[in-house]
Design a protein around this motif. Structure first.
Motif, PDB file in Angstrom:
ATOM      1  N   ALA A   4       0.872  -1.179   0.000  1.00 28.66           N
ATOM      2  CA  ALA A   4       0.000   0.000   0.000  1.00 28.66           C
ATOM      3  C   ALA A   4       0.904   1.221   0.000  1.00 28.66           C
ATOM      4  N   CYS A   5       1.289   1.673  -1.191  1.00 33.05           N
ATOM      5  CA  CYS A   5       2.274   2.755  -1.356  1.00 33.05           C
ATOM      6  C   CYS A   5       3.577   2.357  -0.665  1.00 33.05           C
ATOM      7  N   GLU A   6       3.995   3.088   0.388  1.00 34.02           N
ATOM      8  CA  GLU A   6       5.285   2.765   1.014  1.00 34.02           C
ATOM      9  C   GLU A   6       5.159   1.724   2.133  1.00 34.02           C
ATOM     10  N   HIS A   7       3.914   1.401   2.537  1.00 34.46           N
ATOM     11  CA  HIS A   7       3.697   0.414   3.605  1.00 34.46           C
ATOM     12  C   HIS A   7       3.301  -0.932   3.014  1.00 34.46           C
ATOM     13  N   VAL A   8       3.268  -1.946   3.903  1.00 33.23           N
ATOM     14  CA  VAL A   8       2.697  -3.251   3.526  1.00 33.23           C
ATOM     15  C   VAL A   8       1.619  -3.560   4.553  1.00 33.23           C
ATOM     16  N   PHE A   9       0.389  -3.818   4.077  1.00 34.11           N
ATOM     17  CA  PHE A   9      -0.719  -4.166   4.970  1.00 34.11           C
ATOM     18  C   PHE A   9      -0.879  -5.682   4.990  1.00 34.11           C
ATOM     19  N   VAL A  10      -1.036  -6.232   6.192  1.00 30.97           N
ATOM     20  CA  VAL A  10      -1.327  -7.665   6.314  1.00 30.97           C
ATOM     21  C   VAL A  10      -2.793  -7.793   6.707  1.00 30.97           C
ATOM     22  N   TRP A  11      -3.575  -8.462   5.844  1.00 30.24           N
ATOM     23  CA  TRP A  11      -5.031  -8.572   6.026  1.00 30.24           C
ATOM     24  C   TRP A  11      -5.424  -9.988   6.425  1.00 30.24           C
ATOM     25  N   ASP A  12      -6.484 -10.083   7.217  1.00 32.80           N
ATOM     26  CA  ASP A  12      -7.163 -11.359   7.452  1.00 32.80           C
ATOM     27  C   ASP A  12      -8.300 -11.405   6.433  1.00 32.80           C
ATOM     28  N   THR A  13      -8.211 -12.297   5.446  1.00 30.53           N
ATOM     29  CA  THR A  13      -9.193 -12.271   4.338  1.00 30.53           C
ATOM     30  C   THR A  13     -10.579 -12.735   4.786  1.00 30.53           C
ATOM     31  N   ARG A  14     -10.634 -13.597   5.807  1.00 34.53           N
ATOM     32  CA  ARG A  14     -11.958 -14.063   6.250  1.00 34.53           C
ATOM     33  C   ARG A  14     -12.722 -12.956   6.979  1.00 34.53           C
ATOM     34  N   LYS A  15     -12.026 -12.271   7.897  1.00 38.17           N
ATOM     35  CA  LYS A  15     -12.694 -11.211   8.667  1.00 38.17           C
ATOM     36  C   LYS A  15     -12.696  -9.875   7.930  1.00 38.17           C
ATOM     37  N   GLY A  16     -11.812  -9.742   6.941  1.00 38.43           N
ATOM     38  CA  GLY A  16     -11.701  -8.450   6.241  1.00 38.43           C
ATOM     39  C   GLY A  16     -11.077  -7.388   7.117  1.00 38.43           C
ATOM     40  N   GLU A  17     -10.199  -7.815   8.045  1.00 36.00           N
ATOM     41  CA  GLU A  17      -9.572  -6.871   8.978  1.00 36.00           C
ATOM     42  C   GLU A  17      -8.091  -6.720   8.689  1.00 36.00           C
ATOM     43  N   LYS A  18      -7.583  -5.528   8.991  1.00 33.01           N
ATOM     44  CA  LYS A  18      -6.159  -5.267   8.864  1.00 33.01           C
ATOM     45  C   LYS A  18      -5.483  -5.758  10.133  1.00 33.01           C
ATOM     46  N   VAL A  19      -4.555  -6.715   9.996  1.00 33.98           N
ATOM     47  CA  VAL A  19      -3.926  -7.335  11.163  1.00 33.98           C
ATOM     48  C   VAL A  19      -2.663  -6.592  11.568  1.00 33.98           C
TER      49      VAL A  19
END
Length: 895
Positions: A4-19
């Protein structure tokens, strides 16, 4: 994990939450690669740096700097101890993750590297590039021993399948080429003629280039021959080609929305299929009374690599990843071009496998570029509109509170009262939305072309629009009775029109509502009286059309920004140009004054936002954060906030701080940044004894390596001074015949009253492992003799043997001539030779003893508990049981 631009987001795909958020610095993420243990993530950036993050803590433990351009490919070896990176600068670098240092650089490609793959069993590396070549590297000798030239266009992706016996390459056509890899046995006679060995050919060998696939150098550890092709359904280039961890599933996609999934048969499955085929062939042969039918029975490539299904995503695919669960279910996650993450499940055991969408992450952001922004009058709400939707954001919480579908939006404003918003669209419509209900209240066909600009009148009774139909239209707000409800609702009424000769690009009212400025496609700005619509002034001087402009709060200045990259400041009384400023490196897209001041902000296609002073004609500051073109910005009415939208799919909010801004300091910081950039771009120093061939040093000269070298130099200077002082002090004590107190250096006192030589070691240990070689390369030779003497003492004491030997060998390599010709250093080198060999052999003995001890303990535990370490224990013990039973049966049979 998603960039995500300069960051990296780690997502939980089942809950749709940013971990987790893995925070970057300034550069955009260009490449991701997880480690085999799943605990680390290597992230490549646009500036060529690589950072390795821990997924448990979310912190970057290791930073590698070696590439001069964006990192395009990353791959771990099967143990996770080495990381290989490919870049747009055409180099491939192998990094040691455990020692946190670079091993070597491999040069050979003539264009950007697109994929890099380690071969597990052999110490080999395969790289592909946009120069149409696939290169094989022997990492023991660090040279390229084979080049595949069977591609007419760029090689965009590669994958290894069938336990690394096959290589699949994806190019710019709809053909996936399949190559067989056969390893030459070490015991084989090199003089033995090889039937398979192909003759060398060049990339431009005309019609036979497809047949002569390889260029061979010396004796190759393996052979690579083309066995055929699999046809993709897509007609465009391969964007990503990858397999899952097991290598059973192969998938690829082009520049469209379709992911093509293939299944690769294992050796057992292939054997079963071949037996079935042979049975069929035998039956046919019996019917036709033929003999020996099985000779020609072979599995075709299409039977070995079968198409499973095609998955159509909701938009164009950017990249994907696969996981094959032990139950046989395939999980696929897709990152799409329109800022959406989709995950699919595919049941491979089904008769007709169908992909089912399991989840979709669409939180917050727009699906396309935001083209217009607006602030509400209370500075709390922010409006952003793109090609498909209008979103209202809460400025303090940064949450999206309303989403409304719209046509392609180009301009917008909040209606006074902040309860409604008006959007001007590409099709020439004006759309009025109610924020409370989120509904579209009214649509008017305002212009025959795009509505390029909208401006609220200072008395807040109406607004003006400018369009591509060469018209400026004046509108007033009115309340009309709605048929469905008793209450009146807001509407817009067209009152006047100003016809012009060119397309209108921008319109602005003066604060006293006497003048109207109109920017036209003929590169001029025309100013009219609002009441009579008579012509007043023409501002000409820009070489390209004026895309944006604004009038100051007191009505004395008008500032225009153009596609010719200039900003011009004009007086509104006589229309004279006060100053022309070269503002951006590309078109100036948006411009706005700060409330109650002559300061203004500009946004450009060069991804920068700049602040200027219109009275002193000075550049105040640059806001750097966006990675691509900035399309628009909006200032809050109180002037405390700026919000900007860019092609990098991000909206960024900037806040005015209370710190005073000193222009001299800003200039100094800018000069420092420019110097640091120039240091990185300088030619790398030449290492003595190294030719500019296939291999080179992994690191590159940066401001950090120069600072590290300076710290080492300062420590050696302090060591020299302190030893000289100590000699003097001893002489004074001898002359006085008593002990005189010796003043301790404050730096040494801060480190706990350590000796000067111990301080040099402390500084040396603090140099990052990845920057050590480059720092020593910058170090002048005058400091080397002192370092060598100190190294001798340190190694003799047995401290940091590994680090010091590494530095010592590197110094000997680069200063070999000067060291050997210096008679003063003969004794030092002799002593070093003795101490180094003895200490290294001691360390090796300890390591060997420990390894032998661990192996012994492993064997003991295995024998005692019937368990196997680091292996699939159950399979092995089942096999042992089977063998035992076989033996027993045989003994019984004999008896």
């Amino acid at each position: 994990a998603v960039p995500a631009c300069e960051h990296v987001f780690v997502w939980d795909t089942r809950k749709g939450e940013k971990v987790l958020i893995l925070k970057g610095l300034k550069q955009e993420v260009s490449c991701l690669c997880p480690s085999p243990d799943g605990l680390h993530l290597a992230v490549g950036y646009e500036d060529g740096s690589i950072r390795v993050f821990s997924l448990l803590s979310g912190e970057a433990n290791i930073t590698f700097n070696g590439h001069k351009a964006a990192v395009t490919a990353l791959q771990y070896d099967h143990l996770g101890g080495r990381l290989v990176s490919g870049s747009k600068d055409t180099d491939v670098i192998v990094w040691d993750v455990i020692n946190e240092s670079g091993l070597y650089r491999l040069r050979g490609h003539k264009d950007a590297v697109t994929q890099v793959l380690f071969l597990k069993e052999k110490n080999l590396l395969v790289t592909s590039g946009k120069d149409t070549l696939v290169k094989w590297w022997d990492l023991d000798t660090q040279h390229c021993f084979k080049t595949l030239v069977g591609h007419r266009t760029e090689v965009w992706g590669m994958a290894l399948i069938s336990e690394e016996k096959r290589l699949i390459t994806g190019s710019a056509d709809s053909e996936l080429r399949v190559w067989d890899i056969t390893y030459i046995q070490e015991g084989k006679d090199p003089d033995e003629p090889e039937s398979k060995k192909s003759k060398g050919s060049s990339p431009g060998a005309g019609e036979n280039a497809e047949e002569d696939e390889t260029l061979e150098l010396d004796e190759c550890p393996e052979e690579c021959s083309k066995v055929g092709s699999i046809m993709r359904e897509g007609r465009d280039r391969v964007v990503t080609l990858a397999t899952d961890r097991t290598g059973k599933i192969l998938a690829c996609h082009g520049t469209d929305a379709v992911l093509e999934v293939f299944s690769v048969l294992s050796e057992e499955e292939g054997q079963k299929k071949l037996e079935k085929k042979m049975k069929k062939a035998k039956k046919k042969a019996k019917q036709n009374s033929e003999e020996e039918p099985e000779r020609n029975v072979e599995l075709s490539l299409q039977e070995e690599i079968q198409r499973v299904t095609n998955i159509r995503a909701s938009s164009k695919i950017k990249s994907f990843d696969l996981i094959l669960s032990p139950k046989g279910e395939l999980k696929i996650v897709l990152l799409l071009q329109n800022n959406i993450i989709e995950s699919y499940n595919l049941n491979l055991s089904a008769q007709v496998p169908q992909a089912v969408r399991a989840s979709k992450i669409t939180i917050g952001g727009h699906r396309s570029d935001v083209r217009t922004l607006a602030f509400s009058s209370d500075n709390i709400a922010i409006l952003s509109a793109a090609a498909e939707s209008v979103k209202i954001w809460n400025r303090s919480t940064l949450q999206c509170i309303r989403t409304m579908d719209c046509e392609y939006a180009l301009c917008s404003l909040f209606v006074p009262g902040d309860r409604q918003v008006i959007i001007g669209t590409k099709t020439g419509k004006l759309q009025l939305y109610d924020l409370a209900s989120g509904s579209l209240m009214e649509t008017l066909n305002a212009h025959d072309g795009a509505v390029w600009s909208i401006a609220l009148s200072p008395d807040q009774h109406g607004f003006v629009t400018g369009g591509a139909d060469k018209c400026v239209k004046f509108w007033e707000f009115e309340l009309v009775k709605d048929e469905s409800s008793v209450q009146k609702r807001l509407s817009m009424k067209h009152v006047r029109i100003l016809q012009l000769d060119e397309d209108v690009l921008c319109v602005r009212y003066s604060p006293n509502q006497k003048l109207l400025a109109v920017s036209l496609l003929d590169c001029t700005v025309k100013i009219f009286y609002v009441d009579t619509l008579k012509f007043f002034l023409s501002l000409y001087g820009h070489k390209l059309p004026v895309l944006c402009m604004d009038i100051s709060y007191d009505g004395t200045l008008i500032v225009t920004g153009s596609a010719d990259r200039n900003v011009k400041i004009w007086g509104l009384d006589f229309g004279d140009c006060h100053r022309s400023l070269f503002a951006h490196d590309d078109s100036v897209m948006y411009l706005q004054f700060v409330a109650k001041s002559h300061l203004f902000f500009t946004a450009g296609k060069d991804s920068k936002i700049k602040q200027w002073d219109a009275d002193k004609f000075e550049h105040i500051q640059t806001l750097e954060g966006h990675h691509q073109e900035v399309w628009c910005l909006a200032l809050s009415p109180n002037g405390d906030y700026v919000v900007s939208a860019s092609h990098d799919k991000s909206l960024r909010l900037w806040e005015r701080t209370r710190e005073p801004l000193v222009l001299e300091e800003e200039r100094e910081m800018q000069r420092e940044a420019e110097y640091e950039e120039s240091v990185a771009k300088e030619e790398q120093p030449v290492v003595a004894g190294e030719t500019q061939g296939e291999t080179g040093l992994a690191g590159k000269k940066t401001i950090e390596t120069i600072k590290a070298a300076e710290r080492i130099m300062e420590a050696i200077e302090l060591y020299r001074e302190e030893t000289a002082k100590l000699k003097e002090h001893k002489a004074i004590c001898k002359a006085a015949g008593k002990e005189v107190p010796f003043p301790v250096n404050p730096i040494l006192r801060a480190y706990g009253n350590i000796t000067p030589s111990a301080y040099v070691l402390e500084v040396f240990k603090k140099v990052k492992s990845s920057e050590l070689e480059e720092s020593l390369l910058v170090l002048p030779f005058s400091y080397v003799p002192d370092l060598l003497r100190l190294f001798n003492d340190y190694i003799h004491l047995g401290s940091e043997v590994e680090l010091l030997c590494r530095a010592l060998l590197f110094l000997l390599k680069i200063h070999f001539g000067q060291i050997t010709s210096n008679h003063m250093l003969v004794t030092v080198i002799e002593n070093l030779k003795k101490t180094t060999i003895s200490r290294v052999s001691e360390a090796r003995d300890v390591l060997g003893f420990n390894m032998a001890g661990l192996q012994y303990l492993k064997r003991e535990i295995e024998a005692k508990d019937e368990v196997t370490f680091f292996a699939d224990a159950t399979d092995r013990f089942e096999e042992k049981k089977r063998k035992r039973k076989k033996k027993e049966k045989m003994i019984l049979a004999v008896l």
